[in-house]
Write an enzyme that holds these catalytic residues in place. Sequence first.
Site, PDB file in Angstrom:
ATOM      1  N   TYR A 115       0.998  -1.165  -0.069  1.00  0.00           N
ATOM      2  CA  TYR A 115      -0.061  -0.008   0.036  1.00  0.00           C
ATOM      3  C   TYR A 115       1.001   1.406  -0.224  1.00  0.00           C
ATOM      4  CZ  TYR A 115       1.391  -0.018   4.944  1.00  0.00           C
ATOM      5  OH  TYR A 115       2.729  -0.957   5.570  1.00  0.00           O
ATOM      6  N   THR A 172       5.788   3.168  12.082  1.00  0.00           N
ATOM      7  CA  THR A 172       6.162   1.967  12.935  1.00  0.00           C
ATOM      8  C   THR A 172       6.964   1.838  12.925  1.00  0.00           C
ATOM      9  OG1 THR A 172       5.664   0.346  11.795  1.00  0.00           O
ATOM     10  CG2 THR A 172       3.659   1.173  12.878  1.00  0.00           C
ATOM     11  N   ASP A 173       8.000   2.185  11.377  1.00  0.00           N
ATOM     12  CA  ASP A 173       9.639   1.441  11.313  1.00  0.00           C
ATOM     13  C   ASP A 173      10.244   1.863  12.157  1.00  0.00           C
ATOM     14  OD1 ASP A 173       9.130   0.738   7.414  1.00  0.00           O
ATOM     15  OD2 ASP A 173       8.772  -0.272   8.637  1.00  0.00           O
ATOM     16  N   LYS A 232       9.735  -2.698  18.155  1.00  0.00           N
ATOM     17  CA  LYS A 232       8.831  -3.755  16.937  1.00  0.00           C
ATOM     18  C   LYS A 232      10.148  -4.745  16.721  1.00  0.00           C
ATOM     19  CE  LYS A 232       7.569  -2.864  12.158  1.00  0.00           C
ATOM     20  NZ  LYS A 232       7.425  -1.899  11.201  1.00  0.00           N
TER      21      LYS A 232
HETATM   22  N1  DAS Z   1       6.404   2.624   5.667  1.00  0.00           N
HETATM   23  C1  DAS Z   1       6.316   2.355   7.259  1.00  0.00           C
HETATM   24  C2  DAS Z   1       6.506   3.550   8.176  1.00  0.00           C
HETATM   25  O1  DAS Z   1       5.733   4.668   7.406  1.00  0.00           O
HETATM   26  C3  DAS Z   1       4.858   1.564   7.561  1.00  0.00           C
HETATM   27  C4  DAS Z   1       4.749   1.583   8.812  1.00  0.00           C
HETATM   28  O2  DAS Z   1       4.240   0.483   9.143  1.00  0.00           O
HETATM   29  O3  DAS Z   1       3.811   2.689   9.624  1.00  0.00           O
HETATM   30  O4  DAS Z   1       7.133   3.073   9.242  1.00  0.00           O
END
Ligand code: DAS
Length: 360
Positions: free
Chosen positions: A57, A123-124, A196
């Site tokens: 996505y 989340t990264d 994570k």
């Molecule tokens: N690419 C990841 C980020 O923006 C997508 C996510 O997991 O939020 O950290």
Amino acid sequence: MSALHTKLALIAALTLSLAAVTPAPAQDPGHLPNVVILATGGTIAGSGASSTTTIGYTAATVGVDALIDAVPEIKKVANVKGEQIFQIASESMTNDHWLKLAKRVNALLALPDVDGIVITHGTDTLEETAYFLDLTVKSNKPVVLVGAMRPSTAISADGPINIYNAVLLAGSKEAVGRGVMIAMNDAINAARDVTKTNTSLTDTFRTPELGVLGYMQDNAPHFYRQSLRKHTTESEFDVSNLDKLPDVDIVYGYANINPIALDAFVAHGDKGIVYAGVGDGSLGAGIKPNLIDARKKGVIVVRSSRVGNGIVARNGEANDDELDFVVSDTLNPQKARILLMLALTNTTNTKAIQKMFYTY
Ligand code: DAS
């Protein structure tokens, strides 16, 4: 089943279903906490080609107002205002973004009519931003980071409930003074220790051995422990007048390591290096001489570990006293880098820096 029993069962089912859709009683807005949502992008603001798209996505496409509007229940528990401070996938987060975010958070928290802040984030690098803020926010008001592992367009997207819980937590009195927190998947984790742990699962954020701070359940936080390390108002770090952070990079340890990356960082002029060593931060013959050379050139060397849990013990796998190295204690390499960058804004004294790694 008799006709009477059937009727009673039907009445019971209808009563339950009504209870489920009966909205929480709207409270007087004057008595609701004032929470600002700072949106930075990420999957929580992502959109996919279909409702079954959970990978592949596009992150960072949905704006903060749409995120808030997608969860109308938020307005029953807090007075919220949204600000789109960035719109990026968090793998592209930089030191400059962190400095801007920390300054905006501190400016907002200094306002008497702001009770807490939620930061929606990819989340990264969420754990890194959270720890940077844990060390630079100058308020004991709640700051809660939140992300999602499924885009907003997916079936059972986790963003809406995560945002709802994050707003509840940021507006709660129980969250005051606990440092920066992460609220995802009904769990509350501390910025210092959370990481994570899975590339795609919704329960990816964990504090593997030290554990969660608590849970979000039934529209409220439930705490069971708190971090013993200093943070926020007890932190010595002040970024209000900083426009740049010192260059600190991470070198990953592995069998048959090639020191060329380390040498390049040193030649570039790095002020600090975090070595993500194997095991207890062990220094193999292929990297140790180059780290010693880096130290001799004035680079601060922190021994960390790629393992992810446990203490990297001073004078364990290396004679840190003799080499004048610092150890990261239990901080993972990416968080050790953050603390070392901030430490270097105050000092290059390795004894003082080591004390910081035992304090924060
Ligand atoms: N690419 C990841 C980020 O923006 C997508 C996510 O997991 O939020 O950290």
